[in-house]
Each structure stands twice: as structure tokens, then as C-alpha cells.
Motif scaffolding. Structure first.
Motif, mmCIF file in Angstrom:
data_model
loop_
_atom_site.group_PDB
_atom_site.id
_atom_site.type_symbol
_atom_site.label_atom_id
_atom_site.label_comp_id
_atom_site.label_asym_id
_atom_site.label_seq_id
_atom_site.Cartn_x
_atom_site.Cartn_y
_atom_site.Cartn_z
ATOM 1 N N ARG A 126 0.820 -1.218 0.000
ATOM 2 C CA ARG A 126 0.000 0.000 0.000
ATOM 3 C C ARG A 126 0.856 1.270 0.000
ATOM 4 O O ARG A 126 0.465 2.279 -0.562
ATOM 5 C CB ARG A 126 -0.925 0.021 1.212
ATOM 6 C CG ARG A 126 -1.969 -1.055 1.191
ATOM 7 C CD ARG A 126 -2.877 -0.921 2.407
ATOM 8 N NE ARG A 126 -3.688 -2.099 2.584
ATOM 9 C CZ ARG A 126 -4.859 -2.296 2.023
ATOM 10 N NH1 ARG A 126 -5.359 -1.366 1.233
ATOM 11 N NH2 ARG A 126 -5.539 -3.390 2.237
ATOM 12 N N ASP A 127 1.991 1.205 0.666
ATOM 13 C CA ASP A 127 2.919 2.332 0.673
ATOM 14 C C ASP A 127 4.341 1.801 0.838
ATOM 15 O O ASP A 127 4.543 0.623 1.118
ATOM 16 C CB ASP A 127 2.566 3.356 1.754
ATOM 17 C CG ASP A 127 2.507 2.753 3.143
ATOM 18 O OD1 ASP A 127 2.824 1.560 3.313
ATOM 19 O OD2 ASP A 127 2.143 3.487 4.083
ATOM 20 N N MET A 128 5.310 2.668 0.678
ATOM 21 C CA MET A 128 6.701 2.222 0.677
ATOM 22 C C MET A 128 7.161 1.635 2.016
ATOM 23 O O MET A 128 7.866 0.631 2.019
ATOM 24 C CB MET A 128 7.638 3.345 0.247
ATOM 25 C CG MET A 128 9.019 2.824 -0.052
ATOM 26 S SD MET A 128 10.061 3.923 -0.982
ATOM 27 C CE MET A 128 10.332 5.230 0.127
ATOM 28 N N PRO A 129 6.804 2.181 3.173
ATOM 29 C CA PRO A 129 7.268 1.563 4.421
ATOM 30 C C PRO A 129 6.750 0.132 4.622
ATOM 31 O O PRO A 129 7.401 -0.676 5.280
ATOM 32 C CB PRO A 129 6.728 2.488 5.513
ATOM 33 C CG PRO A 129 6.541 3.799 4.844
ATOM 34 C CD PRO A 129 6.169 3.476 3.425
ATOM 35 N N GLU A 130 5.601 -0.185 4.044
ATOM 36 C CA GLU A 130 5.027 -1.531 4.169
ATOM 37 C C GLU A 130 5.723 -2.544 3.262
ATOM 38 O O GLU A 130 5.684 -3.747 3.511
ATOM 39 C CB GLU A 130 3.534 -1.472 3.819
ATOM 40 C CG GLU A 130 2.825 -2.797 3.885
ATOM 41 C CD GLU A 130 1.392 -2.690 3.392
ATOM 42 O OE1 GLU A 130 1.007 -3.526 2.549
ATOM 43 O OE2 GLU A 130 0.675 -1.782 3.832
#
Length: 173
Positions: free
Chosen positions: A103-107
Motif C-alpha cells: 500500500r505504501d513504501m514503508p510496508e
């Protein structure tokens, strides 16, 4: 006598040159630390397509990582190139189900970064030419674990090479 001397000199020059070229090839891969085997249990992928800034040849890994992590969630600037990568990854996802989109880069567990070197126009259609990097998104120390063999590839070729090597590592057909 003279022809044998020329032969020996030629042989020495060829031998010296043969020793130089492999070391240059190894230097181009020096930013890669690891292998795709580290992705066996990783599933969540994030894709970034960007025209990179200047890369420092002395520390290519740091240059690439700083490019990836600066404003990582910004809007894609090369939507056509992004769609080519997404289409190939979606096909792989449907066939094997072993990766999903984050869903986003940290994930994300790993990041695909396509560094656009130039836009070529074969037959009038713009097409991205560049390098693909696979980055293990390890929280304290991210690192590059794979990159395209050649300095520049068309986006289809680069993603195809990555997917075929990923299939081989995961034992998929």
C-alpha cells in the motif's frame, strides 16, 4: 625473428587487456550486496520509476538508495513506464500468487526502482531505457540485492530479466 617478436608483444598486450576487462565488469556490480534468494519469503513489492539525478560512481549504492528514499511516495512521473512494469508484475502475480503490491513504501518488503536514463522513440513511440534495481527494504539498512546486468535496457527487457531470475530462485515455472 622479427615476426616472433611481434607475436610475443601482441600476446602480452592481449593478456594484459584480458585481465583489465573482467575487473571493470565486477566494479559495475559492486553496489549489489546480496542476491534474489533473499526474496524467497518476501511478498510485498513497491515500484518506483524516476529519472535519477547524478549518481556518484564512487558509491553507487548510496546514490541509488538516496534517490529511492527521497520523497518515495510522490506521484509517478513516467506513467507509461510504470504501467509496463505493473502489467508484467500483475501477470506474474496472477500466475504464481507469490507477490502482492504494498500500500505504501514503508510496508513494502522490497522495492523495484527503474532509473530512467533516457526516453527512446523506436518507430515514433516513446519508450524508457534505463536500469532496474531491486532493493531489500530492510528497516535499519536497506541494500541493493539485484540490478540489471547491462547499464541500460528497455523497460520490458529489464523487468523480464528480473521476473525470470525470481522464478528460478523461487522454483516457479
Amino acid at each position: 625473428m622479427y615476426s616472433s617478436f611481434k607475436f610475443i608483444i601482441s600476446l602480452v598486450i592481449i593478456t594484459a587487456c584480458a585481465g583489465v576487462f573482467p575487473s571493470q565488469e565486477r566494479d559495475s556490480q559492486s553496489s549489489v550486496k546480496g542476491s534474489l534468494a533473499e526474496l524467497r519469503d518476501k511478498q510485498k513489492v513497491w515500484v518506483i520509476v524516476r529519472r535519477g539525478g547524478l549518481l556518484d560512481a564512487r558509491d553507487a549504492e548510496a546514490s541509488v538508495l538516496s534517490e529511492v528514499y527521497k520523497e518515495g511516495n510522490q506521484r509517478q512521473t513516467f506513467p507509461r513506464t510504470y504501467n509496463v512494469i505493473a502489467r508484467k508484475l500483475n501477470k506474474y502475480m496472477k500466475q504464481h500468487g507469490s507477490i502482492t503490491a504494498a500500500r505504501d513504501m514503508p510496508e513494502a518488503e522490497f522495492i523495484l526502482f527503474f532509473n530512467v536514463l533516457e526516453i527512446r522513440r523506436p518507430l515514433g513511440t516513446p519508450y524508457a531505457y534505463g536500469e532496474l534495481f531491486v532493493i531489500l527494504n530492510a528497516k535499519p539498512n536497506p541494500r541493493i540485492i539485484w540490478k540489471t546486468r547491462n547499464t541500460g535496457n528497455f523497460v520490458d527487457d529489464a523487468v523480464g530479466d528480473f521476473i525470470s531470475e525470481l522464478k528460478a530462485v523461487r522454483g516457479e515455472k
